[in-house]
Motif scaffolding. Structure first.
Motif, PDB file in Angstrom:
ATOM      1  N   THR A 298      45.889  43.976  39.550  1.00  0.00           N
ATOM      2  CA  THR A 298      45.512  43.930  40.955  1.00  0.00           C
ATOM      3  C   THR A 298      46.802  43.763  41.734  1.00  0.00           C
TER       4      THR A 298
ATOM      5  N   ASP B 212      36.633  48.741  41.063  1.00  0.00           N
ATOM      6  CA  ASP B 212      36.942  49.834  40.150  1.00  0.00           C
ATOM      7  C   ASP B 212      35.837  49.864  39.102  1.00  0.00           C
TER       8      ASP B 212
ATOM      9  N   THR C 247      43.667  35.840  38.875  1.00  0.00           N
ATOM     10  CA  THR C 247      42.902  36.894  38.204  1.00  0.00           C
ATOM     11  C   THR C 247      42.310  36.380  36.911  1.00  0.00           C
TER      12      THR C 247
ATOM     13  N   ASN D  20      43.871  45.189  33.257  1.00  0.00           N
ATOM     14  CA  ASN D  20      43.570  45.224  34.698  1.00  0.00           C
ATOM     15  C   ASN D  20      44.797  44.743  35.453  1.00  0.00           C
TER      16      ASN D  20
ATOM     17  N   ALA E  16      36.280  44.606  39.167  1.00  0.00           N
ATOM     18  CA  ALA E  16      36.590  45.766  38.323  1.00  0.00           C
ATOM     19  C   ALA E  16      35.734  45.689  37.062  1.00  0.00           C
TER      20      ALA E  16
ATOM     21  N   THR F 111      42.684  47.034  43.107  1.00  0.00           N
ATOM     22  CA  THR F 111      42.514  46.677  41.693  1.00  0.00           C
ATOM     23  C   THR F 111      42.165  47.908  40.875  1.00  0.00           C
ATOM     24  N   ASP F 112      42.589  47.942  39.634  1.00  0.00           N
ATOM     25  CA  ASP F 112      42.208  48.988  38.693  1.00  0.00           C
ATOM     26  C   ASP F 112      42.259  48.451  37.278  1.00  0.00           C
ATOM     27  N   SER F 113      41.270  48.839  36.492  1.00  0.00           N
ATOM     28  CA  SER F 113      41.329  48.555  35.057  1.00  0.00           C
ATOM     29  C   SER F 113      41.741  49.835  34.354  1.00  0.00           C
TER      30      SER F 113
ATOM     31  N   THR G  27      48.201  50.900  40.091  1.00  0.00           N
ATOM     32  CA  THR G  27      47.877  49.932  41.144  1.00  0.00           C
ATOM     33  C   THR G  27      48.924  49.926  42.251  1.00  0.00           C
TER      34      THR G  27
ATOM     35  N   SER H 288      39.729  38.071  33.529  1.00  0.00           N
ATOM     36  CA  SER H 288      38.774  39.025  32.980  1.00  0.00           C
ATOM     37  C   SER H 288      37.711  38.241  32.232  1.00  0.00           C
TER      38      SER H 288
ATOM     39  N   ASN I 155      36.580  42.137  35.492  1.00  0.00           N
ATOM     40  CA  ASN I 155      37.748  41.446  36.029  1.00  0.00           C
ATOM     41  C   ASN I 155      37.507  41.173  37.505  1.00  0.00           C
TER      42      ASN I 155
END
Lengths: 339, 339
Positions: free
Chosen positions: A147, B130, B56, A145, B96, A56-58, A79, B58, B145
């Protein structure tokens, strides 16, 4: 662009009601149309034959459009590459948007189109998502974000535990390009030609390397925030061995190098996007580089260092003029919101 | 709380260097310690025997601490429940964080501790994550997230396609509690006792229901933003059948009901957290409610409506005094940033 009944995103678009549904129906579902998304449930049902990698990354990059890319492209590639670094082939991603009230719909659409195009190029499907809207002044245009989930390559055994003395360290391309591209636009620097971010999807390249080199690839990592210096320090600390790096072998675009000098930055600490580092069984390192040179995004690949038993947990750089110095982990922040 | 060398989060904590590593080492990795996270790679490698569900969300709720919960607890429960609604048992989540510069570390720690406690209760592991930091004024304390992944229950067949005329519609608990809890604190409303959010993890309850009722459960959905009204409208549109709802059967806490009257809100449009709706084979509906009444979070469960062939794609409410009216999807936003 689809005909939408609104020009800017309002708080109502995050409310889960009619406006949210309009946005989803007319923009997102139509653009990303696929069988998994069509179920319109809160999640997607997926099946895998092998082990999977999840990452995962935002993305909070500013500006959201920059030379060589935009936040949508970056959010997919970032990602996808993290999943690939685990030795997996990314298959599906989720997409969660946090939009600041007032974002022009045209900008949102441009970003979504880039998400779709980038996902197509990487061969991943956007299968589930989320949209939130925050008040003006409580966000910054858009945060994304992603994932990603992918199936492990059958030959992959990627782990710091596999690294041993003598392993060669390979870098797949020029360092510092992404960071300098962003910094140039923020600081208003001009060069003869624009320095563009090298954001790209590395997953197809990684699969070809895994096909050929399998367990001789001991580790892969993409050195994003903190630059290659921080990534090498993390690895050296984890393996409790030393890492030697040879500055003269590190590939860098000459304009990026000049920009670093002007800005007083060490390119080893500047963020990267479209490159990765690999720790390779020494006897296979030359073949690995030769192969990488023939692949997409690998033309500048080079051996830049090796793992040693001396100076455990430390990274030592041999400079262009032959001096040696310890390269520490980045302490603070050179450039916030680079990805 | 661990001994950290800093009191507030700065941009450097998102820079990928020493500060990020300090934060990760001393707070996050230690708190969430598990084998998958220990690899410290950019992703986690997981294996599943069955199909999986991926979801997912947020979370941008304001305030981040509220009666009955906080953003950390909500972020775990929200995603765990979305995965459960697909008919899967959540196993892993990613975490995240987008932190606004200046967040006191004590607040971050409180949130992380709640993430951990809530994940433990739900039986999920935080396996990858993250951390990004944005400048003061470009975020709002913290956005989280979470992406969850779980294994499909072998008896689950959850799909709008399975819904048919006569299906009974069941709600698992009181409506509008979460939304009114948040609104009370934002508007400074005081009641004799504090109205607390009902955020909770529904996954263990769902497993017990799937064990017993399997394919007689045609659909499950958690009616969060937009309230039950918007969720029923989405489903009615998708199934192209009508939905009848009986107001007198809809469970609601009397204080929440009063608060809705004072605030001029229709509880059907107020956001929920700790409840779900289910579409059940008619002949099994009574048994389903009886079972649910014995389970955690199901004591107020009731049959509140049914699927009909009349008025396709519309939701019709029979009011307490016997009148009928069409219930539309929420148009704008009653209360931004409710989750």
């Amino acid at each position: 662009m689809p005909q939408l009944d609104f020009d800017i995103i309002t708080l109502g678009h995050g409310g889960g009601g009619l406006l949210t549904n309009n946005l989803l129906d007319k923009a997102i579902f139509e653009l990303f149309d696929n069988e998994k998304l069509q179920t319109r449930h809160d999640g997607a049902v997926l099946s895998f034959k092998n082990k999977v990698a999840l990452s995962t990354d935002s993305f909070v990059i500013s500006p959201i459009f920059f030379p060589g890319g935009n936040i949508g492209e970056l959010a997919v590639n970032g990602t996808v590459n993290d999943v690939a670094m685990c030795g997996a082939q990314p298959k599906y991603i989720s997409l969660a948007l946090i939009i600041e009230e007032g974002l022009p719909v045209t900008e949102l659409w441009d970003i979504l189109v880039q998400v779709k195009a980038t996902a197509d190029k990487a061969g991943v499907l956007v299968v589930t998502g989320d949209t939130k809207v925050v008040e003006s002044g409580k966000g910054d245009k858009i945060f994304i974000n992603t994932t990603g989930i992918g199936e492990m390559h059958s030959k992959a055994e990627i782990s710091t535990h596999n690294i041993k003395e003598g392993d060669k360290i390979i870098i797949s391309g020029n360092v510092a390009t992404h960071g300098i591209a962003i910094m140039s636009v923020r600081k208003g620097l001009e060069f003869e030609t624009t320095i563009e971010s090298d954001t790209c999807n590395l997953n197809h390249t990684i699969v070809e390397l895994l096909d050929e080199f399998g367990t001789d690839i001991h580790l892969m990592r993409d050195p994003t925030r903190g630059g290659v210096a921080s990534t090498f320090n993390e690895i050296a600390r984890d393996i409790k061995m030393g890492i030697n790096i040879h500055q003269s072998n590190i590939p860098i675009d000459s304009r990026v190098d000049s920009a670093c000098e002007i800005l007083g930055l060490d390119p080893l600490y500047v963020a990267n996007e479209g490159i990765f580092i690999a720790f390779i069984e020494a006897s296979k390192a030359d073949d690995f580089v030769r192969k990488l040179n023939t692949l997409e995004y690998g033309s500048e690949a080079a051996i830049i260092g090796e793992v040693v038993n001396e100076h455990p947990a430390k990274v030592v750089l041999t400079s262009n003029i032959g001096g040696k110095r310890v390269v520490n982990m980045q302490v603070g922040e050179q450039l916030p919101r680079i990805c």
